[in-house]
Write a protein that holds these residues in place. Structure first.
Motif, PDB file in Angstrom:
ATOM      1  N   HIS A  22     -10.253  -2.501  55.866  1.00  0.00           N
ATOM      2  CA  HIS A  22      -9.490  -2.161  54.667  1.00  0.00           C
ATOM      3  C   HIS A  22      -8.363  -1.201  55.012  1.00  0.00           C
ATOM      4  CE1 HIS A  22     -12.455  -4.300  52.301  1.00  0.00           C
ATOM      5  NE2 HIS A  22     -13.388  -3.693  53.037  1.00  0.00           N
ATOM      6  N   PHE A  23      -7.198  -1.467  54.426  1.00  0.00           N
ATOM      7  CA  PHE A  23      -6.005  -0.665  54.669  1.00  0.00           C
ATOM      8  C   PHE A  23      -5.494  -0.091  53.358  1.00  0.00           C
ATOM      9  CE2 PHE A  23      -6.210  -3.324  58.348  1.00  0.00           C
ATOM     10  CZ  PHE A  23      -5.613  -2.615  59.367  1.00  0.00           C
ATOM     11  N   VAL A  24      -4.811   1.019  53.451  1.00  0.00           N
ATOM     12  CA  VAL A  24      -4.112   1.604  52.303  1.00  0.00           C
ATOM     13  C   VAL A  24      -2.650   1.244  52.482  1.00  0.00           C
ATOM     14  CG1 VAL A  24      -3.469   3.742  51.140  1.00  0.00           C
ATOM     15  CG2 VAL A  24      -5.778   3.475  52.089  1.00  0.00           C
ATOM     16  N   TYR A  25      -2.080   0.591  51.478  1.00  0.00           N
ATOM     17  CA  TYR A  25      -0.692   0.153  51.560  1.00  0.00           C
ATOM     18  C   TYR A  25       0.221   1.348  51.828  1.00  0.00           C
ATOM     19  CZ  TYR A  25       3.239  -2.964  50.693  1.00  0.00           C
ATOM     20  OH  TYR A  25       4.367  -3.729  50.835  1.00  0.00           O
ATOM     21  N   GLY A  26       1.118   1.185  52.824  1.00  0.00           N
ATOM     22  CA  GLY A  26       2.042   2.250  53.170  1.00  0.00           C
ATOM     23  C   GLY A  26       1.501   3.243  54.179  1.00  0.00           C
ATOM     24  N   THR A  27       0.271   3.028  54.662  1.00  0.00           N
ATOM     25  CA  THR A  27      -0.339   3.933  55.637  1.00  0.00           C
ATOM     26  C   THR A  27      -0.619   3.171  56.935  1.00  0.00           C
ATOM     27  OG1 THR A  27      -1.399   5.178  53.867  1.00  0.00           O
ATOM     28  CG2 THR A  27      -2.295   5.471  56.083  1.00  0.00           C
ATOM     29  N   ALA A  28      -0.115   3.690  58.038  1.00  0.00           N
ATOM     30  CA  ALA A  28      -0.348   3.064  59.343  1.00  0.00           C
ATOM     31  C   ALA A  28      -1.793   3.283  59.783  1.00  0.00           C
ATOM     32  CB  ALA A  28       0.613   3.627  60.380  1.00  0.00           C
ATOM     33  N   GLN A  29      -2.362   2.257  60.394  1.00  0.00           N
ATOM     34  CA  GLN A  29      -3.750   2.322  60.838  1.00  0.00           C
ATOM     35  C   GLN A  29      -3.911   1.364  62.022  1.00  0.00           C
ATOM     36  OE1 GLN A  29      -6.432   1.865  57.505  1.00  0.00           O
ATOM     37  NE2 GLN A  29      -8.118   1.225  58.828  1.00  0.00           N
ATOM     38  N   ASN A  30      -4.793   1.717  62.954  1.00  0.00           N
ATOM     39  CA  ASN A  30      -5.072   0.831  64.084  1.00  0.00           C
ATOM     40  C   ASN A  30      -5.974  -0.304  63.643  1.00  0.00           C
ATOM     41  OD1 ASN A  30      -4.767   3.729  65.476  1.00  0.00           O
ATOM     42  ND2 ASN A  30      -4.081   2.120  66.861  1.00  0.00           N
ATOM     43  N   LEU A  31      -5.715  -1.499  64.186  1.00  0.00           N
ATOM     44  CA  LEU A  31      -6.623  -2.620  63.966  1.00  0.00           C
ATOM     45  C   LEU A  31      -7.965  -2.298  64.605  1.00  0.00           C
ATOM     46  CD1 LEU A  31      -4.250  -5.605  64.851  1.00  0.00           C
ATOM     47  CD2 LEU A  31      -5.034  -4.925  62.570  1.00  0.00           C
ATOM     48  N   GLU A  38       2.748 -14.133  63.777  1.00  0.00           N
ATOM     49  CA  GLU A  38       3.014 -12.778  64.291  1.00  0.00           C
ATOM     50  C   GLU A  38       1.840 -12.338  65.177  1.00  0.00           C
ATOM     51  OE1 GLU A  38       5.471  -9.595  64.740  1.00  0.00           O
ATOM     52  OE2 GLU A  38       5.912 -11.300  63.423  1.00  0.00           O
ATOM     53  N   PHE A  39       2.154 -11.853  66.387  1.00  0.00           N
ATOM     54  CA  PHE A  39       1.130 -11.428  67.338  1.00  0.00           C
ATOM     55  C   PHE A  39       0.876  -9.925  67.213  1.00  0.00           C
ATOM     56  CE2 PHE A  39      -0.214  -9.606  71.367  1.00  0.00           C
ATOM     57  CZ  PHE A  39      -1.309 -10.397  71.667  1.00  0.00           C
ATOM     58  N   TYR A  40      -0.404  -9.537  67.323  1.00  0.00           N
ATOM     59  CA  TYR A  40      -0.801  -8.127  67.329  1.00  0.00           C
ATOM     60  C   TYR A  40      -1.807  -7.901  68.455  1.00  0.00           C
ATOM     61  CZ  TYR A  40       1.271  -8.168  62.707  1.00  0.00           C
ATOM     62  OH  TYR A  40       2.148  -8.321  61.665  1.00  0.00           O
ATOM     63  N   ALA A  41      -1.625  -6.835  69.197  1.00  0.00           N
ATOM     64  CA  ALA A  41      -2.556  -6.476  70.264  1.00  0.00           C
ATOM     65  C   ALA A  41      -3.828  -5.887  69.663  1.00  0.00           C
ATOM     66  CB  ALA A  41      -1.901  -5.465  71.207  1.00  0.00           C
ATOM     67  N   ASP A  42      -4.897  -5.930  70.426  1.00  0.00           N
ATOM     68  CA  ASP A  42      -6.133  -5.295  70.009  1.00  0.00           C
ATOM     69  C   ASP A  42      -5.868  -3.803  69.804  1.00  0.00           C
ATOM     70  OD1 ASP A  42      -8.841  -5.590  69.387  1.00  0.00           O
ATOM     71  OD2 ASP A  42      -9.483  -5.008  71.394  1.00  0.00           O
ATOM     72  N   LEU A  43      -6.371  -3.250  68.728  1.00  0.00           N
ATOM     73  CA  LEU A  43      -6.230  -1.828  68.373  1.00  0.00           C
ATOM     74  C   LEU A  43      -4.787  -1.403  68.054  1.00  0.00           C
ATOM     75  CD1 LEU A  43      -8.656  -0.256  70.995  1.00  0.00           C
ATOM     76  CD2 LEU A  43      -9.066  -0.528  68.550  1.00  0.00           C
ATOM     77  N   GLN A  44      -3.896  -2.371  67.861  1.00  0.00           N
ATOM     78  CA  GLN A  44      -2.498  -2.029  67.588  1.00  0.00           C
ATOM     79  C   GLN A  44      -2.375  -1.265  66.280  1.00  0.00           C
ATOM     80  OE1 GLN A  44       0.334  -5.209  68.130  1.00  0.00           O
ATOM     81  NE2 GLN A  44       1.811  -4.276  66.719  1.00  0.00           N
ATOM     82  N   LEU A  45      -1.469  -0.280  66.258  1.00  0.00           N
ATOM     83  CA  LEU A  45      -1.163   0.477  65.049  1.00  0.00           C
ATOM     84  C   LEU A  45      -0.280  -0.397  64.165  1.00  0.00           C
ATOM     85  CD1 LEU A  45      -1.405   3.252  63.620  1.00  0.00           C
ATOM     86  CD2 LEU A  45       0.753   3.874  64.740  1.00  0.00           C
ATOM     87  N   VAL A  46      -0.723  -0.665  62.936  1.00  0.00           N
ATOM     88  CA  VAL A  46       0.010  -1.549  62.030  1.00  0.00           C
ATOM     89  C   VAL A  46       0.139  -0.893  60.649  1.00  0.00           C
ATOM     90  CG1 VAL A  46      -0.714  -3.665  63.200  1.00  0.00           C
ATOM     91  CG2 VAL A  46      -2.087  -2.780  61.319  1.00  0.00           C
ATOM     92  N   GLU A  47       1.107  -1.396  59.902  1.00  0.00           N
ATOM     93  CA  GLU A  47       1.313  -0.921  58.528  1.00  0.00           C
ATOM     94  C   GLU A  47       1.916  -2.065  57.726  1.00  0.00           C
ATOM     95  OE1 GLU A  47       3.875   2.520  56.142  1.00  0.00           O
ATOM     96  OE2 GLU A  47       3.757   2.557  58.311  1.00  0.00           O
ATOM     97  N   ASN A  48       1.368  -2.311  56.557  1.00  0.00           N
ATOM     98  CA  ASN A  48       1.893  -3.313  55.626  1.00  0.00           C
ATOM     99  C   ASN A  48       2.120  -4.669  56.292  1.00  0.00           C
ATOM    100  OD1 ASN A  48       1.896  -1.105  53.949  1.00  0.00           O
ATOM    101  ND2 ASN A  48       4.122  -0.843  53.982  1.00  0.00           N
TER     102      ASN A  48
END
Length: 166
Positions: free
Chosen positions: A21-30, A55-65
């Motif tokens: 679960h993510f909070v919109y507008g907040t960066a978080q690692n996968l 779209e590709f994302y690395a393991d544990l990548q920091l993502v937002e929105n």
């Protein structure tokens, strides 16, 4: 965020992952990947499309929105790559590619076999290689492989032991 194992055709993938679960507008690692595939396949990251075209994302990548819609569910699909060998964390699709990557400066290098192969390989005599077979085979009927004469002294004992001839 929903994590999908995305099993490659004919390959068994095990494990499970909780939705994140993510909070919109907040960066978080996968979350870190906890899926594992059968021998010869490694996890290479996540993609928004199962075929890897998104779209590709690395393991544990920091993502937002990852979506423009607050509260929308996003699916990420595990991406898998078939490999035969590994040297110090670098993966190779063929055993010959791994052998070719071994330096010629007499540095002892371990080539780790990650799946069975019937590939024929050529080893240059100025390479210092240890093969870690990890219960896999090269060839069939316990025939490991044949070496050119200059290499025989370095690997004769290993071949004899693996082939069960000692």
């Amino acid at each position: 965020m929903v994590f999908n194992s995305n099993d490659p055709s004919g390959i068994e993938v095990s494990g499970s992952m909780e939705d994140q679960h993510f909070v919109y507008g907040t960066a978080q690692n996968l979350s870190t990947n906890t899926f594992t595939a059968s021998d010869g396949y490694i996890f290479t990251g996540w993609n928004t499309k199962s075929d890897g075209s998104g779209e590709f994302y690395a393991d544990l990548q920091l993502v937002e929105n990852l979506t423009s819609v607050d509260g929308e569910k996003v699916n990420l699909y595990a991406q898998w790559n078939d490999v035969i060998a590994e040297i110090n964390g670098v993966y190779y699709k063929t055993l010959q590619a791994a052998v070719n990557a071994v330096p010629t400066n007499n540095t002892l290098t371990t080539v780790k076999l990650l799946s069975n192969t019937s590939e024929s390989i050529t080893i240059n005599s100025n390479k210092n290689i240890v093969f870690d077979f990890q219960n896999y085979t090269i060839g069939s009927d316990r025939q490991v492989f044949a070496f050119d004469v200059p290499v025989v002294d370095k690997v004769h004992n290993l071949v004899q032991r693996v082939a069960g001839l000692d």
